[in-house]
Design a protein around this motif. Sequence first.
Motif, mmCIF file in Angstrom:
data_model
loop_
_atom_site.group_PDB
_atom_site.id
_atom_site.type_symbol
_atom_site.label_atom_id
_atom_site.label_comp_id
_atom_site.label_asym_id
_atom_site.label_seq_id
_atom_site.Cartn_x
_atom_site.Cartn_y
_atom_site.Cartn_z
ATOM 1 N N TYR B 31 0.857 -1.286 0.015
ATOM 2 C CA TYR B 31 -0.036 0.017 -0.015
ATOM 3 C C TYR B 31 1.000 1.131 0.010
ATOM 4 C CZ TYR B 31 0.815 0.012 5.037
ATOM 5 O OH TYR B 31 1.517 0.021 6.312
ATOM 6 N N GLY B 32 0.177 2.509 -0.197
ATOM 7 C CA GLY B 32 0.764 3.514 -0.549
ATOM 8 C C GLY B 32 2.112 3.912 0.476
ATOM 9 N N TYR B 33 1.457 4.026 1.563
ATOM 10 C CA TYR B 33 2.548 4.416 2.671
ATOM 11 C C TYR B 33 3.871 3.563 3.067
ATOM 12 C CZ TYR B 33 4.501 7.164 6.543
ATOM 13 O OH TYR B 33 5.289 8.062 7.255
ATOM 14 N N ALA B 48 5.293 12.210 -1.131
ATOM 15 C CA ALA B 48 4.003 11.479 -1.130
ATOM 16 C C ALA B 48 2.839 12.225 -2.177
ATOM 17 C CB ALA B 48 3.594 11.692 0.287
ATOM 18 N N ASN B 49 3.144 13.569 -2.243
ATOM 19 C CA ASN B 49 2.078 14.065 -3.378
ATOM 20 C C ASN B 49 2.440 13.739 -4.681
ATOM 21 O OD1 ASN B 49 0.617 15.741 -1.574
ATOM 22 N ND2 ASN B 49 2.131 17.276 -1.307
ATOM 23 N N TYR B 52 1.350 8.937 -4.510
ATOM 24 C CA TYR B 52 0.015 8.480 -4.400
ATOM 25 C C TYR B 52 -0.725 8.785 -5.750
ATOM 26 C CZ TYR B 52 0.116 7.550 0.576
ATOM 27 O OH TYR B 52 0.260 7.161 1.898
ATOM 28 N N PRO B 53 -0.714 10.099 -6.330
ATOM 29 C CA PRO B 53 -1.087 10.178 -7.370
ATOM 30 C C PRO B 53 -0.783 9.019 -8.824
ATOM 31 C CG PRO B 53 -0.789 12.290 -6.549
ATOM 32 C CD PRO B 53 -0.264 11.185 -5.745
ATOM 33 N N ARG B 56 -2.117 5.805 -8.513
ATOM 34 C CA ARG B 56 -3.655 5.754 -9.121
ATOM 35 C C ARG B 56 -3.364 5.848 -10.643
ATOM 36 N NH1 ARG B 56 -8.746 6.791 -7.252
ATOM 37 N NH2 ARG B 56 -9.927 7.777 -8.570
ATOM 38 N N ARG B 57 -2.518 6.772 -11.211
ATOM 39 C CA ARG B 57 -2.518 6.681 -12.724
ATOM 40 C C ARG B 57 -1.872 5.403 -13.276
ATOM 41 N NH1 ARG B 57 -0.191 11.453 -12.425
ATOM 42 N NH2 ARG B 57 1.677 10.986 -12.846
ATOM 43 N N GLU B 59 -2.558 2.476 -12.052
ATOM 44 C CA GLU B 59 -3.673 1.383 -11.930
ATOM 45 C C GLU B 59 -4.570 1.813 -13.048
ATOM 46 O OE1 GLU B 59 -6.160 2.212 -8.988
ATOM 47 O OE2 GLU B 59 -7.372 0.169 -9.284
ATOM 48 N N LYS B 77 -5.630 0.140 0.540
ATOM 49 C CA LYS B 77 -5.417 -0.179 -0.860
ATOM 50 C C LYS B 77 -4.269 -0.797 -1.429
ATOM 51 C CE LYS B 77 -7.047 1.627 -5.475
ATOM 52 N NZ LYS B 77 -7.322 2.926 -6.148
ATOM 53 N N TYR B 79 -1.802 -2.317 -3.906
ATOM 54 C CA TYR B 79 -1.542 -2.374 -5.366
ATOM 55 C C TYR B 79 -0.503 -3.567 -5.636
ATOM 56 C CZ TYR B 79 -3.065 2.465 -5.715
ATOM 57 O OH TYR B 79 -3.792 3.679 -5.740
#
Lengths: 334, 110
Positions: B31-33, B48-49, B52-53, B56-57, B59, B77, B79
């Motif tokens: 997951y993200g973190y 992090a900014n 995370y995006p 998502r992209r 995916e 979530k 991945y």
Amino acid sequence: MTNPSSTPTLTDRYLLAVARQTPEAQRASVQAEVRERIADEIDARLADGDAPEAAERAVLIALGDPARLIAAYLDRPSRLIGPRYYFTWRRLVRLLLVIVLPCVAFAMAIAGGVNGQPIGGIIGSMIGTSIMVGVHLCFWTTLVFALLDRYGDRLSEGHLSEDTTWDPEHLPRIEPAARMSIWSLGSAILWLAALAAFLVLQQFEPWASGDGTPVPIVDPAHWGFLLPYLLGILAASVALAVATYLQRRRTWWAAGIHALLSAAFLVPVLWLWTQGLLVNPAFNAAVGVDAAGDTVRTVGIVLGIIAGAVALLDIAAELRGAWQDGRADVGGAS
Amino acid sequence: MSDETADGHLQELRRGTIVLACLIRLRQPGYGYALLEALDGFGFKVDANTLYPLLRRLEQQGYLTSEWNTEESRPRKFYRTSAAGEQLAATLLTDWERLSDSLRRIQDGS
């Protein structure tokens, strides 16, 4: 951060702001991702020994303005109106169209009726003018928002602009939704019932004749169709008010049906009224009114305009209610 | 040359490598973190900014698949690199090595 108590946390407010600015299709997933991210980042800070509130604040400040965060998450292509204003723009345009266009159409109908235009011509001018007004309305609103989106930061103090610090205090507050109260349900039903009672009782109204025999106000011929039809619409309106109350929120659906019912009631009534076909000729004779006279005609048209305007205000109030409740529901920051 | 412009060039150089690092690392679901921390541990400083995006992209583009894990106290979530992601990773990695090789030869001046 989950929030078992009823006081909304800054995180709840952040998530609400995120939800409000994300398109419906992606709202749930973006909100869930941001929620996970905030929680993980707060945990990391707590592990470093930060106090809970300070940790939350620091995380949200690092995340920055929700509008910018969402722009990154959604990876929007170049656009006329950015995420900061897009939803406000969409809501405003919809609201304006829904309120202004019926007003315009109604005004055209009144004007056509006063000038004695044929019905086909009136309908034609209603459609034509509505389209023209709609196009102008969309264009100018969009232009203002596009300019605001590009240059708004330079005009305002610009708490949203990149170089100034964004503060979590700018987040929207979470207010309990203004639900339809039992009193407004009661008054709505009372009003509808009074109208229905009038429609039935006017049939037996004796005061116009000198000798106490009843002289109906509405032409009794209308019992063939119009009066039962109007009573049916009133019954449907009561049902709608009850359903709205039970749902405990005003929806766009309910507001739309309400608008349709109002129109279904008023349009035939006003049309017959302006044609002088609504009132019982015997009643006019009994109270000594010359239905064909200019004064009566003018008063009739003024009354018709007032009735139409009141109905439009009522429809607008319902739409506003639906908008407010919709806003309160977006986000569900739990 | 100011530090700021140098930073800008560094960021540009690194941008594509973050994608590559994610694709390789997420052969194991994460997951993200956790990914952020892991990359940090390997010397990949990712904002992090950005991360995370980016997840998502990737995916949306089909290079990652995702699944919400609700077994723990909070839903997260997870991945995972997809088959297409593996292919992309291979392509990027090959190109990375070819570039690095080319740079070395340019430096040697042959």
